[in-house]
Write a protein that holds these residues in place. Structure first.
Motif, PDB file in Angstrom:
ATOM      1  N   ARG A 155       4.508  11.579   7.013  1.00 39.00           N
ATOM      2  CA  ARG A 155       3.115  11.507   6.551  1.00 39.00           C
ATOM      3  C   ARG A 155       2.338  10.555   7.437  1.00 39.00           C
ATOM      4  N   GLU A 174      -4.782  -3.522  -3.972  1.00 34.27           N
ATOM      5  CA  GLU A 174      -3.766  -3.751  -4.999  1.00 34.27           C
ATOM      6  C   GLU A 174      -3.473  -5.246  -5.152  1.00 34.27           C
ATOM      7  N   ASP A 196      -1.024   8.139   7.255  1.00 30.27           N
ATOM      8  CA  ASP A 196      -1.929   7.551   6.264  1.00 30.27           C
ATOM      9  C   ASP A 196      -2.629   6.349   6.903  1.00 30.27           C
ATOM     10  N   THR A 223       1.757   4.211  -3.254  1.00 34.00           N
ATOM     11  CA  THR A 223       1.273   5.553  -2.915  1.00 34.00           C
ATOM     12  C   THR A 223       2.394   6.576  -2.843  1.00 34.00           C
ATOM     13  N   TYR A 224       3.555   6.163  -2.365  1.00 26.09           N
ATOM     14  CA  TYR A 224       4.653   7.100  -2.123  1.00 26.09           C
ATOM     15  C   TYR A 224       5.906   6.649  -2.868  1.00 26.09           C
ATOM     16  N   GLY A 241       0.813  -1.210   0.000  1.00 28.72           N
ATOM     17  CA  GLY A 241       0.000   0.000   0.000  1.00 28.72           C
ATOM     18  C   GLY A 241       0.845   1.258   0.000  1.00 28.72           C
ATOM     19  N   ALA A 242       1.953   1.233   0.746  1.00 25.85           N
ATOM     20  CA  ALA A 242       2.828   2.399   0.804  1.00 25.85           C
ATOM     21  C   ALA A 242       3.588   2.588  -0.500  1.00 25.85           C
ATOM     22  N   LEU A 291      -5.477  -0.081   1.085  1.00 26.09           N
ATOM     23  CA  LEU A 291      -4.926   0.218  -0.247  1.00 26.09           C
ATOM     24  C   LEU A 291      -4.071  -0.946  -0.730  1.00 26.09           C
ATOM     25  N   ASP A 336      -5.047   4.619   5.669  1.00 22.74           N
ATOM     26  CA  ASP A 336      -5.632   3.686   4.703  1.00 22.74           C
ATOM     27  C   ASP A 336      -4.595   2.795   4.026  1.00 22.74           C
ATOM     28  N   LEU A 337      -3.372   2.769   4.519  1.00 21.90           N
ATOM     29  CA  LEU A 337      -2.327   1.976   3.858  1.00 21.90           C
ATOM     30  C   LEU A 337      -2.724   0.516   3.689  1.00 21.90           C
TER      31      LEU A 337
END
Length: 260
Positions: free
Chosen positions: A237, A249, A239, A121-122, A117-118, A245, A241-242
């Motif tokens: 940050r 995926e 987050d 996103t990043y 998830g991370a 997410l 919702d990691l």
């Protein structure tokens, strides 16, 4: 697609619904290893109904659990009430990432899901701090590989241990104290646990960064992460919702799962 994502930790279990475009509903329940599929179905159907949804509308299910004895009942929930074979992370599911630790099978599902998830996103190398029953510090390389990390007791466990081991120390709520120097037992306990945890987080971040030797973005997440927001600048940050997410995926990377 209407996907039910079930993310089960040792303390809480998150149920989230994705409609193919966005997360439209999320609910949390206390994790109880003995809760049956029928009990889950009654609870979940009521919440779905309140959101204008129904069990029958869900046509996909993915499960991430660190409580092995619960997976049987969660799997039966999906099979019996959704008529869907669930995707269970850790059971022949292609995560699409390299696990660069000595024993890849020991990496917890929650840690790997967070890493995915991370990464999507990043950009760049990441350090993920997940605050829950345990506090985990996980390193994700710039290419998305999971490279290990550190595991510490969670802040609630620490407070509970203090109360259980010391006969004269009360059970107190965890909150950010107004001062570091406590003037009574309760404020002293709150300060020691809260600011002690901030120091643990900041100290491990510093040591991990020094050892990793490359720039990293630090991401905070987890059920009790909100306790620490605005209490440290070491986390770049926040987050929450990691995990879901990452689960979404993974589901998309394994399209062969479907209805029975």
């Amino acid at each position: 697609m209407m996907l039910l994502a079930i993310e089960q930790g040792n303390t809480n279990t998150l149920f989230a619904v994705h409609d193919g475009e966005t997360w439209i509903a999320q609910w949390r329940a206390a994790t109880e290893a003995t809760r049956t599929a029928d009990e889950y179905a009654v609870w979940l159907s009521q919440l779905l109904s309140m959101a204008g949804l129904a069990l029958g509308a869900l046509d996909g299910c993915i499960i991430s659990s660190v409580v092995p004895q619960s997976i049987f009942n969660l799997r039966n929930l999906s099979r019996r009430y959704l008529h869907v074979e669930p995707m269970v992370i850790g059971e022949n599911v292609d995560l699409g990432i390299e696990i660069r630790i000595q024993k890849p099978s020991e990496a917890g599902a929650d840690r790997l899901v967070n890493a995915i998830g991370a990464h999507i996103t990043y950009p760049g190398a990441l350090l993920i701090i997940d605050s829950g029953t345990a506090t985990t510090f996980d390193v994700v390389a710039a290419d998305g590989a999971f490279e290990g990390g550190a595991i510490a007791p969670g802040i609630n466990l620490s407070m509970q241990a203090l109360h259980n081991a010391a006969a004269r120390l009360p059970r107190v709520a965890i909150q950010k104290p107004q001062a570091v120097i406590g003037t009574d037992t309760v404020s002293a306990m709150q300060s020691g646990v809260f600011w002690g945890y901030i120091s643990l987080i900041e100290g491990l971040i510093r040591r991990i960064k020094d050892e990793f030797g490359k720039p990293m973005t630090v991401i905070g997440t987890g059920g009790v992460a909100s306790l620490f927001e605005n209490a440290t600048t070491a986390i770049d940050r926040w987050d929450h919702d990691l995990t879901i997410l990452g689960m979404l995926e993974i589901y998309r990377r394994n399209p062969h799962f479907g209805k029975q």
